[in-house]
Design a protein around this motif. Structure first.
Motif, PDB file in Angstrom:
ATOM      1  N   ASP A 164       0.855  -1.189   0.000  1.00  0.00           N
ATOM      2  CA  ASP A 164       0.000   0.000   0.000  1.00  0.00           C
ATOM      3  C   ASP A 164       0.890   1.238   0.000  1.00  0.00           C
ATOM      4  OD1 ASP A 164      -1.783   2.072   0.477  1.00  0.00           O
ATOM      5  OD2 ASP A 164      -2.909   0.962   1.992  1.00  0.00           O
ATOM      6  N   LEU A 165       1.166   1.755  -1.198  1.00  0.00           N
ATOM      7  CA  LEU A 165       2.065   2.902  -1.326  1.00  0.00           C
ATOM      8  C   LEU A 165       1.513   4.150  -0.651  1.00  0.00           C
ATOM      9  CD1 LEU A 165       3.480   2.594  -4.938  1.00  0.00           C
ATOM     10  CD2 LEU A 165       4.647   2.195  -2.790  1.00  0.00           C
ATOM     11  N   ALA A 166       0.206   4.364  -0.711  1.00  0.00           N
ATOM     12  CA  ALA A 166      -0.387   5.542  -0.071  1.00  0.00           C
ATOM     13  C   ALA A 166      -0.133   5.513   1.432  1.00  0.00           C
ATOM     14  CB  ALA A 166      -1.877   5.612  -0.366  1.00  0.00           C
ATOM     15  N   LYS A 167      -0.254   4.351   2.035  1.00  0.00           N
ATOM     16  CA  LYS A 167      -0.004   4.218   3.472  1.00  0.00           C
ATOM     17  C   LYS A 167       1.470   4.496   3.793  1.00  0.00           C
ATOM     18  CE  LYS A 167      -0.175   0.969   7.266  1.00  0.00           C
ATOM     19  NZ  LYS A 167      -0.268  -0.424   7.655  1.00  0.00           N
ATOM     20  N   ILE A 168       2.361   3.947   2.989  1.00  0.00           N
ATOM     21  CA  ILE A 168       3.790   4.138   3.217  1.00  0.00           C
ATOM     22  C   ILE A 168       4.161   5.613   3.113  1.00  0.00           C
ATOM     23  CG2 ILE A 168       6.098   3.661   2.296  1.00  0.00           C
ATOM     24  CD1 ILE A 168       4.931   0.884   1.440  1.00  0.00           C
ATOM     25  N   VAL A 169       3.660   6.291   2.085  1.00  0.00           N
ATOM     26  CA  VAL A 169       3.958   7.712   1.901  1.00  0.00           C
ATOM     27  C   VAL A 169       3.394   8.530   3.064  1.00  0.00           C
ATOM     28  CG1 VAL A 169       3.522   9.732   0.451  1.00  0.00           C
ATOM     29  CG2 VAL A 169       4.195   7.573  -0.586  1.00  0.00           C
ATOM     30  N   SER A 170       2.172   8.246   3.481  1.00  0.00           N
ATOM     31  CA  SER A 170       1.586   9.012   4.593  1.00  0.00           C
ATOM     32  C   SER A 170       2.345   8.782   5.893  1.00  0.00           C
ATOM     33  CB  SER A 170       0.098   8.687   4.763  1.00  0.00           C
ATOM     34  OG  SER A 170      -0.086   7.360   5.185  1.00  0.00           O
ATOM     35  N   GLU A 171       2.855   7.581   6.104  1.00  0.00           N
ATOM     36  CA  GLU A 171       3.664   7.316   7.304  1.00  0.00           C
ATOM     37  C   GLU A 171       4.969   8.103   7.275  1.00  0.00           C
ATOM     38  OE1 GLU A 171       4.047   3.077   7.314  1.00  0.00           O
ATOM     39  OE2 GLU A 171       2.056   2.782   8.186  1.00  0.00           O
ATOM     40  N   ILE A 172       5.596   8.195   6.118  1.00  0.00           N
ATOM     41  CA  ILE A 172       6.839   8.962   6.004  1.00  0.00           C
ATOM     42  C   ILE A 172       6.573  10.448   6.234  1.00  0.00           C
ATOM     43  CG2 ILE A 172       8.626   9.724   4.379  1.00  0.00           C
ATOM     44  CD1 ILE A 172       8.520   6.870   3.199  1.00  0.00           C
ATOM     45  N   ILE A 173       5.489  10.968   5.657  1.00  0.00           N
ATOM     46  CA  ILE A 173       5.138  12.375   5.871  1.00  0.00           C
ATOM     47  C   ILE A 173       4.886  12.637   7.353  1.00  0.00           C
ATOM     48  CG2 ILE A 173       3.356  14.128   5.433  1.00  0.00           C
ATOM     49  CD1 ILE A 173       3.139  12.869   2.588  1.00  0.00           C
ATOM     50  N   TYR A 174       4.168  11.737   8.008  1.00  0.00           N
ATOM     51  CA  TYR A 174       3.913  11.875   9.444  1.00  0.00           C
ATOM     52  C   TYR A 174       5.222  11.903  10.223  1.00  0.00           C
ATOM     53  CZ  TYR A 174       2.430  10.833  14.183  1.00  0.00           C
ATOM     54  OH  TYR A 174       2.252  10.868  15.547  1.00  0.00           O
ATOM     55  N   ASP A 175       6.143  11.001   9.871  1.00  0.00           N
ATOM     56  CA  ASP A 175       7.435  10.958  10.565  1.00  0.00           C
ATOM     57  C   ASP A 175       8.207  12.263  10.392  1.00  0.00           C
ATOM     58  OD1 ASP A 175       6.896   8.437  11.518  1.00  0.00           O
ATOM     59  OD2 ASP A 175       8.163   7.403  10.051  1.00  0.00           O
ATOM     60  N   PHE A 176       8.159  12.848   9.202  1.00  0.00           N
ATOM     61  CA  PHE A 176       8.810  14.143   8.996  1.00  0.00           C
ATOM     62  C   PHE A 176       8.153  15.224   9.847  1.00  0.00           C
ATOM     63  CE2 PHE A 176      10.799  12.634   4.982  1.00  0.00           C
ATOM     64  CZ  PHE A 176      12.071  13.137   5.200  1.00  0.00           C
ATOM     65  N   LYS A 177       6.838  15.247   9.870  1.00  0.00           N
ATOM     66  CA  LYS A 177       6.114  16.288  10.613  1.00  0.00           C
ATOM     67  C   LYS A 177       6.304  16.166  12.118  1.00  0.00           C
ATOM     68  CE  LYS A 177       2.586  17.431   7.257  1.00  0.00           C
ATOM     69  NZ  LYS A 177       1.145  17.512   6.977  1.00  0.00           N
ATOM     70  N   THR A 178       6.487  14.974  12.601  1.00  0.00           N
ATOM     71  CA  THR A 178       6.671  14.762  14.053  1.00  0.00           C
ATOM     72  C   THR A 178       8.143  14.677  14.423  1.00  0.00           C
ATOM     73  OG1 THR A 178       6.448  12.367  13.823  1.00  0.00           O
ATOM     74  CG2 THR A 178       4.445  13.634  14.313  1.00  0.00           C
ATOM     75  N   LYS A 179       9.010  15.012  13.469  1.00  0.00           N
ATOM     76  CA  LYS A 179      10.458  15.075  13.684  1.00  0.00           C
ATOM     77  C   LYS A 179      11.099  13.724  14.004  1.00  0.00           C
ATOM     78  CE  LYS A 179      10.499  19.552  13.243  1.00  0.00           C
ATOM     79  NZ  LYS A 179      10.879  20.176  12.029  1.00  0.00           N
ATOM     80  N   LYS A 180      10.421  12.638  13.639  1.00  0.00           N
ATOM     81  CA  LYS A 180      11.037  11.313  13.795  1.00  0.00           C
ATOM     82  C   LYS A 180      12.142  11.132  12.749  1.00  0.00           C
ATOM     83  CE  LYS A 180       7.081   9.075  15.847  1.00  0.00           C
ATOM     84  NZ  LYS A 180       6.048   8.068  15.669  1.00  0.00           N
ATOM     85  N   ILE A 181      12.056  11.927  11.660  1.00  0.00           N
ATOM     86  CA  ILE A 181      13.074  11.912  10.612  1.00  0.00           C
ATOM     87  C   ILE A 181      13.611  13.329  10.514  1.00  0.00           C
ATOM     88  CG2 ILE A 181      13.531  11.588   8.163  1.00  0.00           C
ATOM     89  CD1 ILE A 181      11.238   9.595   8.075  1.00  0.00           C
ATOM     90  N   ASP A 182      14.912  13.461  10.554  1.00  0.00           N
ATOM     91  CA  ASP A 182      15.529  14.780  10.430  1.00  0.00           C
ATOM     92  C   ASP A 182      15.486  15.195   8.964  1.00  0.00           C
ATOM     93  OD1 ASP A 182      16.957  17.108  10.733  1.00  0.00           O
ATOM     94  OD2 ASP A 182      18.876  16.116  11.124  1.00  0.00           O
ATOM     95  N   ASN A 183      14.846  16.325   8.667  1.00  0.00           N
ATOM     96  CA  ASN A 183      14.693  16.746   7.274  1.00  0.00           C
ATOM     97  C   ASN A 183      15.706  17.817   6.872  1.00  0.00           C
ATOM     98  OD1 ASN A 183      13.624  18.829   8.710  1.00  0.00           O
ATOM     99  ND2 ASN A 183      11.653  18.890   7.677  1.00  0.00           N
ATOM    100  N   ASN A 184      16.849  17.845   7.517  1.00  0.00           N
ATOM    101  CA  ASN A 184      17.928  18.790   7.135  1.00  0.00           C
ATOM    102  C   ASN A 184      18.871  18.166   6.162  1.00  0.00           C
ATOM    103  OD1 ASN A 184      17.008  20.918   8.658  1.00  0.00           O
ATOM    104  ND2 ASN A 184      18.000  20.133  10.494  1.00  0.00           N
TER     105      ASN A 184
END
Length: 68
Positions: free
Chosen positions: A48-68
């Motif tokens: 489910d690509l839509a689910k995977i993409v939304s999880e990555i976006i959520y991780d960026f927004k909650t700072k679980k992934i450093d976007n620098n």
């Protein structure tokens, strides 16, 4: 070839999977939004690509992934 990768419209999925089964495909990785009916001796892994993409976006927004 024993594995097929699908990225097709959901309206055609059962027809295409039937053809693949007739060609002795034993495993399918399915990126389609449709889910094929179950068949004997064929493993289908639904991605489910839509689910995977939304999880990555959520991780960026909650700072679980450093976007620098």
């Amino acid at each position: 070839c024993n594995i097929a990768i699908l990225a097709i419209p959901k309206d055609n999925i059962d027809e295409v999977v039937s053809r693949l089964v007739n060609l002795n495909i034993r495993a399918i990785i399915n990126f389609s939004d449709g889910v094929p009916r179950k068949r004997n001796n064929v493993v289908v892994h639904q991605v489910d690509l839509a689910k995977i993409v939304s999880e990555i976006i959520y991780d960026f927004k909650t700072k679980k992934i450093d976007n620098n």
